[in-house]
Design an enzyme around this catalytic site. Structure first.
Site, PDB file in Angstrom:
ATOM      1  N   LYS A  57       0.826  -1.214   0.000  1.00 58.01           N
ATOM      2  CA  LYS A  57       0.000   0.000   0.000  1.00 58.01           C
ATOM      3  C   LYS A  57       0.861   1.265   0.000  1.00 58.01           C
ATOM      4  O   LYS A  57       2.029   1.242   0.376  1.00 58.01           O
ATOM      5  CB  LYS A  57      -0.997  -0.035   1.155  1.00 58.01           C
ATOM      6  N   ARG A  71      -3.524 -10.216   4.694  1.00 57.26           N
ATOM      7  CA  ARG A  71      -3.946 -10.186   3.280  1.00 57.26           C
ATOM      8  C   ARG A  71      -2.786  -9.643   2.450  1.00 57.26           C
ATOM      9  O   ARG A  71      -2.426  -8.478   2.591  1.00 57.26           O
ATOM     10  CB  ARG A  71      -5.184  -9.302   3.138  1.00 57.26           C
TER      11      ARG A  71
HETATM   12  N1  HH2 Z   1      -7.467  -3.816   0.494  1.00 56.65           N
HETATM   13  C1  HH2 Z   1      -7.747  -3.819  -0.833  1.00 56.65           C
HETATM   14  C2  HH2 Z   1      -8.849  -4.531  -1.322  1.00 56.65           C
HETATM   15  N2  HH2 Z   1      -9.624  -5.265  -0.507  1.00 56.65           N
HETATM   16  N3  HH2 Z   1     -10.141  -6.050   1.667  1.00 56.65           N
HETATM   17  C3  HH2 Z   1      -9.884  -6.077   2.972  1.00 56.65           C
HETATM   18  N4  HH2 Z   1     -10.648  -6.794   3.806  1.00 56.65           N
HETATM   19  N5  HH2 Z   1      -8.830  -5.367   3.527  1.00 56.65           N
HETATM   20  C4  HH2 Z   1      -7.998  -4.609   2.753  1.00 56.65           C
HETATM   21  O1  HH2 Z   1      -7.082  -3.962   3.312  1.00 56.65           O
HETATM   22  C5  HH2 Z   1      -8.250  -4.553   1.334  1.00 56.65           C
HETATM   23  C6  HH2 Z   1      -9.361  -5.298   0.825  1.00 56.65           C
HETATM   24  C7  HH2 Z   1      -6.865  -3.049  -1.764  1.00 56.65           C
HETATM   25  O2  HH2 Z   1      -5.822  -3.855  -2.242  1.00 56.65           O
HETATM   26  P1  HH2 Z   1      -5.818  -4.607  -3.664  1.00 56.65           P
HETATM   27  O3  HH2 Z   1      -6.870  -5.651  -3.721  1.00 56.65           O
HETATM   28  O4  HH2 Z   1      -4.442  -5.094  -3.962  1.00 56.65           O
HETATM   29  O5  HH2 Z   1      -6.098  -3.440  -4.695  1.00 56.65           O
HETATM   30  P2  HH2 Z   1      -7.378  -3.036  -5.554  1.00 56.65           P
HETATM   31  O6  HH2 Z   1      -8.477  -2.725  -4.611  1.00 56.65           O
HETATM   32  O7  HH2 Z   1      -6.878  -1.836  -6.333  1.00 56.65           O
HETATM   33  O8  HH2 Z   1      -7.725  -4.195  -6.445  1.00 56.65           O
END
Ligand code: HH2
Length: 280
Positions: A224, A259
């Protein structure tokens, strides 16, 4: 510390879980476009299972700040083939669907998903609480201030830790009174969702305060932008090792589900920290 998911009860007292991220999206912040073809996403998912993922979190809509919403049909087109293929692989891995839409969550559960991960904390879609009460899946309930379109526009808290804690306590109360067994719920402070660097650091500093009523705490810090801000480099490749360090820190300070994009090194960091804590 238990987490009930369908007919499985996972004991997280000693060992935490690694949730590997599978973004079937063209625009995710760190790996957008790498796995947006279902075939490549499945290949990636199987690789994460081989690296030791306990859970795979399948997402078809980016939640990065400013991300464009995705239509339901498109989100289903992205995630369902991936969930079906993972289930067909005979792996016992748990599958989580990362969605804000009840219809997508429902179809994902029907296709074999075990957990709903809703970044709105089941506040976004009115059908989500109903669905969660009807089924026996696990739930990840996250804190987000605002929505992905607007959340990073001047986020403000008087006391971020107290406010995130109060929010998670309230969601737990509301979901329990809707008939959902609290044993099914994991809580997540939502790093980067409507938070400045200082807010994210305060939440990490006081992470133990976010362990509420014995519910498992999930930490999602992988790659992040808070890392980029601290280390002074925007390159995605520079965020890998700080992520691994944060995994060990988060486990030591109460998190039980991590995660991450990179499963193996984070799993090793988790196991190493658990060895130090005498939890092996
Ligand atoms: N962060 C992201 C997406 N989903 N869900 C939970 N429970 N907690 C988190 O911190 C979280 C989440 C963002 O990360 P990422 O999936 O890599 O990115 P994007 O939302 O751009 O697909």
């Amino acid at each position: 510390m238990n987490w009930r998911i369908g007919n499985r009860t996972l004991d997280l007292t000693q060992r935490g879980l690694v949730m590997g991220i599978v973004n079937v999206t063209p625009d995710s912040f760190s790996d957008g476009g790498r796995f947006d073809d279902p075939g490549r996403a499945v290949e990636h998912a199987l690789a994460l299972i081989a690296e030791g993922a306990d859970i795979l979190d399948i997402g078809g809509e980016s939640t990065r700040p400013g991300a464009e919403p995705v239509a339901e049909a498109e989100e289903l087109r992205r995630v369902l083939p991936v969930i079906r293929a993972i289930r067909a692989s005979q792996s016992s891995v748990l599958i989580s669907i990362d969605t804000m839409k009840a219809a997508v969550a429902r179809a994902a559960l029907d296709a074999g998903a075990d957990i709903i991960n809703d970044v709105t904390g089941l506040r976004g879609d009115a059908g989500m609480i109903r669905l969660a009460a009807e089924r026996d899946c696990g739930l990840v309930v996250m804190h987000m201030a605002g929505d992905p379109q607007t959340m990073q526009t001047a986020p403000h808290y008087d006391d971020v830790v107290a406010e995130v804690r109060a929010y998670l306590e309230e969601r737990l109360r509301i979901l329990t009174s809707a008939g959902i067994d609290p044993a099914r719920i994991a809580l997540d402070p939502g790093f980067g969702f409507g938070k400045t660097l200082e807010h994210n650091l305060a939440l990490l500093r006081e992470l133990p305060r976010l362990v509420i009523d014995g519910r498992p705490l999930l930490a999602g810090v992988s790659r992040k932008s808070m890392i980029a801000k601290v280390i002074g480099s925007a390159a995605m490749s520079d965020r890998h090792w700080p992520t691994v360090a944060l995994t060990a820190f988060a486990r030591e300070h109460g998190a039980r589900i991590i995660r991450v994009h990179d499963v193996r090194p984070n799993r090793e960091a988790l196991r190493m920290m658990e060895a130090i804590l005498g939890r092996v």
